[in-house]
Design an enzyme around this catalytic site. Structure first.
Site, PDB file in Angstrom:
ATOM      1  N   ASP A   1      -0.031   2.197   8.551  1.00  0.00           N
ATOM      2  CA  ASP A   1      -0.537   1.417   9.703  1.00  0.00           C
ATOM      3  C   ASP A   1       0.342   1.504  10.958  1.00  0.00           C
ATOM      4  O   ASP A   1      -0.123   1.189  12.050  1.00  0.00           O
ATOM      5  CB  ASP A   1      -0.674  -0.058   9.309  1.00  0.00           C
ATOM      6  CG  ASP A   1      -1.632  -0.264   8.141  1.00  0.00           C
ATOM      7  OD1 ASP A   1      -2.486   0.608   7.920  1.00  0.00           O
ATOM      8  OD2 ASP A   1      -1.511  -1.298   7.454  1.00  0.00           O
TER       9      ASP A   1
ATOM     10  N   GLU B   1     -15.296   9.595  21.989  1.00  0.00           N
ATOM     11  CA  GLU B   1     -15.918   9.080  23.213  1.00  0.00           C
ATOM     12  C   GLU B   1     -15.508   7.627  23.473  1.00  0.00           C
ATOM     13  O   GLU B   1     -15.498   7.171  24.609  1.00  0.00           O
ATOM     14  CB  GLU B   1     -17.449   9.195  23.113  1.00  0.00           C
ATOM     15  CG  GLU B   1     -18.009  10.557  23.519  1.00  0.00           C
ATOM     16  CD  GLU B   1     -17.581  11.717  22.612  1.00  0.00           C
ATOM     17  OE1 GLU B   1     -17.443  11.499  21.400  1.00  0.00           O
ATOM     18  OE2 GLU B   1     -17.366  12.828  23.148  1.00  0.00           O
TER      19      GLU B   1
ATOM     20  N   THR C   1       4.303   2.581   5.575  1.00  0.00           N
ATOM     21  CA  THR C   1       2.895   2.165   5.650  1.00  0.00           C
ATOM     22  C   THR C   1       2.175   3.090   6.618  1.00  0.00           C
ATOM     23  O   THR C   1       2.761   3.484   7.631  1.00  0.00           O
ATOM     24  CB  THR C   1       2.722   0.699   6.119  1.00  0.00           C
ATOM     25  OG1 THR C   1       1.371   0.505   6.568  1.00  0.00           O
ATOM     26  CG2 THR C   1       3.638   0.320   7.277  1.00  0.00           C
TER      27      THR C   1
ATOM     28  N   ARG D   1       0.747  -5.045  -5.087  1.00  0.00           N
ATOM     29  CA  ARG D   1       0.897  -6.213  -4.203  1.00  0.00           C
ATOM     30  C   ARG D   1       1.033  -7.393  -5.163  1.00  0.00           C
ATOM     31  O   ARG D   1       0.056  -7.811  -5.770  1.00  0.00           O
ATOM     32  CB  ARG D   1      -0.335  -6.380  -3.324  1.00  0.00           C
ATOM     33  CG  ARG D   1      -0.640  -5.169  -2.442  1.00  0.00           C
ATOM     34  CD  ARG D   1      -1.745  -5.501  -1.452  1.00  0.00           C
ATOM     35  NE  ARG D   1      -2.385  -4.318  -0.886  1.00  0.00           N
ATOM     36  CZ  ARG D   1      -1.925  -3.606   0.133  1.00  0.00           C
ATOM     37  NH1 ARG D   1      -0.781  -3.929   0.692  1.00  0.00           N
ATOM     38  NH2 ARG D   1      -2.588  -2.571   0.591  1.00  0.00           N
TER      39      ARG D   1
ATOM     40  N   ASP E   1       5.399  -5.114   6.036  1.00  0.00           N
ATOM     41  CA  ASP E   1       5.962  -6.434   6.354  1.00  0.00           C
ATOM     42  C   ASP E   1       5.844  -7.431   5.199  1.00  0.00           C
ATOM     43  O   ASP E   1       6.719  -8.280   5.023  1.00  0.00           O
ATOM     44  CB  ASP E   1       5.415  -6.990   7.667  1.00  0.00           C
ATOM     45  CG  ASP E   1       3.916  -7.095   7.690  1.00  0.00           C
ATOM     46  OD1 ASP E   1       3.270  -6.629   6.726  1.00  0.00           O
ATOM     47  OD2 ASP E   1       3.383  -7.640   8.664  1.00  0.00           O
TER      48      ASP E   1
ATOM     49  N   GLY F   1       0.829  -1.207   0.000  1.00  0.00           N
ATOM     50  CA  GLY F   1       0.000   0.000   0.000  1.00  0.00           C
ATOM     51  C   GLY F   1       0.863   1.257   0.000  1.00  0.00           C
ATOM     52  O   GLY F   1       1.856   1.325   0.716  1.00  0.00           O
TER      53      GLY F   1
ATOM     54  N   ARG G   1      -5.381  -2.069   9.106  1.00  0.00           N
ATOM     55  CA  ARG G   1      -5.334  -3.527   8.937  1.00  0.00           C
ATOM     56  C   ARG G   1      -5.555  -4.211  10.282  1.00  0.00           C
ATOM     57  O   ARG G   1      -6.574  -3.960  10.909  1.00  0.00           O
ATOM     58  CB  ARG G   1      -3.993  -3.936   8.313  1.00  0.00           C
ATOM     59  CG  ARG G   1      -4.049  -5.221   7.531  1.00  0.00           C
ATOM     60  CD  ARG G   1      -2.713  -5.543   6.929  1.00  0.00           C
ATOM     61  NE  ARG G   1      -2.461  -4.759   5.749  1.00  0.00           N
ATOM     62  CZ  ARG G   1      -2.856  -5.103   4.528  1.00  0.00           C
ATOM     63  NH1 ARG G   1      -3.503  -6.228   4.336  1.00  0.00           N
ATOM     64  NH2 ARG G   1      -2.588  -4.341   3.487  1.00  0.00           N
TER      65      ARG G   1
ATOM     66  N   ASP H   1       2.553  -0.483  11.959  1.00  0.00           N
ATOM     67  CA  ASP H   1       2.468  -1.785  12.625  1.00  0.00           C
ATOM     68  C   ASP H   1       3.745  -2.620  12.515  1.00  0.00           C
ATOM     69  O   ASP H   1       3.695  -3.835  12.690  1.00  0.00           O
ATOM     70  CB  ASP H   1       1.287  -2.581  12.034  1.00  0.00           C
ATOM     71  CG  ASP H   1       1.422  -2.781  10.522  1.00  0.00           C
ATOM     72  OD1 ASP H   1       2.299  -2.134   9.908  1.00  0.00           O
ATOM     73  OD2 ASP H   1       0.666  -3.585   9.960  1.00  0.00           O
TER      74      ASP H   1
END
Ligand code: F6P
Length: 323
Positions: free
Chosen positions: A131, A191, A129, A75, A106, A14, A175, A133
């Site tokens: 993300d 909230e 990325t 990808r 990754d 991505g 993801r 992550d």
């Protein structure tokens, strides 16, 4: 000094804001070391198809501020096959490419790790990325920009939510990780935040909705959250809280676009330079990361094997501030 004369650079997986800044840094740092640079278009797909272009310092001028990636990305399923990787190797050899820098997540590093074991071509990874992550780096390129994009969008939704006294479920990307959801939740005063790292959050949400007396509410939902996506959760809540005027908003790919933030440009520049230094230092199969504001080198097998955990203190912060 290693025997590297020519390198390839590619973006994979991505796209993320700041990838262009990283390409620029890799190209210029490589030229500074008297290396030749080739851009590999559309990630591993382009490596298999031999879609290569020579890159000069001028080619990466005026791109530091641009979102997306000038090299394109994909990808690639073919790179997961032995035949695909063999073809990629043939093309690298034909173009006399001695080493590669891959900017991605990754999945991209998994491919690079396997390829480097099969064929003697060093790979260095740069984490790109939205993300955030990846194990081994405090930040990935694109995350800061995506966070700011989400914050701006949620602030806007907050205006209309207040005006109409509505309950909004806003779904964000990430993801399997909740970094975007949690940090943007804190920054927008959401909230509640639902994320993959925490199980059984529905009950807490129902309790909160029962006890609160606010006229409008924003609930941030990470796309990978256990409770399901924003639409699914909203449906469940509607059944129990018939008086609420519920709306759902999925922010989607707008989170991946836009001009990179100052931090992402800076991070991409530092990691781009560090990736070439790593290659010059005979390193391979590793990611350059950024930990405690210093660059570090982390083997691919660690970045792939381990998960980057959410800072649990931030979960408390989000809970306390939405009380
Ligand atoms: O990894 C980046 C990311 O944007 C994730 O947050 C999201 O789940 C995924 O990519 C979406 O991928 P695609 O653009 O292929 O739909």
């Amino acid at each position: 000094m290693p025997n590297i004369k020519k390198i390839g650079v590619l973006t994979s997986g991505g796209d993320a804001p700041g990838m262009n800044a990283a390409i620029r840094a890799v190209v210029r740092a490589a030229l500074y070391q008297n290396l030749e640079v080739v851009g590999i278009r559309r990630g591993y797909k382009g490596m298999i198809e031999g879609d290569f272009i020579p890159m000069t310092s001028k080619d990466v001028g005026n791109i530091i501020q641009r979102g997306g990636t000038i090299l394109g990305t994909a990808r690639s399923k073919e790179f997961r096959t032995e035949e695909g990787r063999q073809q990629a190797y043939k093309n690298l050899q034909e173009h006399k490419i001695d080493a590669c820098v891959v900017i991605g997540g990754d999945g991209s590093f998994t491919g690079a790790g396997i390829f480097s074991k099969e064929y003697d071509i060093p790979f260095i990874g740069i984490p790109g990325t939205i993300d955030n992550d990846l194990f081994g780096t405090d930040y990935t390129i694109g995350y800061d920009t995506a966070l700011n994009t989400v914050v701006e969008a949620v602030d806007r939704i907050r205006d209309t939510a207040s005006a109409h006294e509505r309950l909004f479920f806003i779904e964000v990307m990430g993801r399997g990780a909740g970094f975007i959801a949690l940090l943007s939740g804190i920054a927008t005063g959401a909230e509640a935040v639902l994320m993959p790292e925490v199980e059984n959050q529905e009950k807490g949400l129902i309790d909160y909705l029962n006890r609160q007396n606010k006229k409008s509410n924003i609930i941030l939902v990470a796309e990978g959250s256990h409770a399901g996506g924003a639409a699914a959760i909203a449906e469940k809540v509607k059944e129990d809280f018939k008086d609420y005027d519920v709306r759902v908003n999925v922010l989607g790919h707008m989170q991946r676009g836009g001009s990179p933030s100052a931090f992402d440009r800076f991070l991409a520049s530092r990691l781009g330079v560090a990736s070439i230094e790593a290659l010059m230092d005979n390193q391979r199969s590793s990611m350059v990361g950024f930990v405690n504001h210093e660059t570090v080198l982390v083997p691919f097998n660690k970045t792939i094997k381990f998960n980057r955990n959410l800072n649990r203190i931030l979960l408390d912060v989000a809970d306390i501030l939405s009380y």
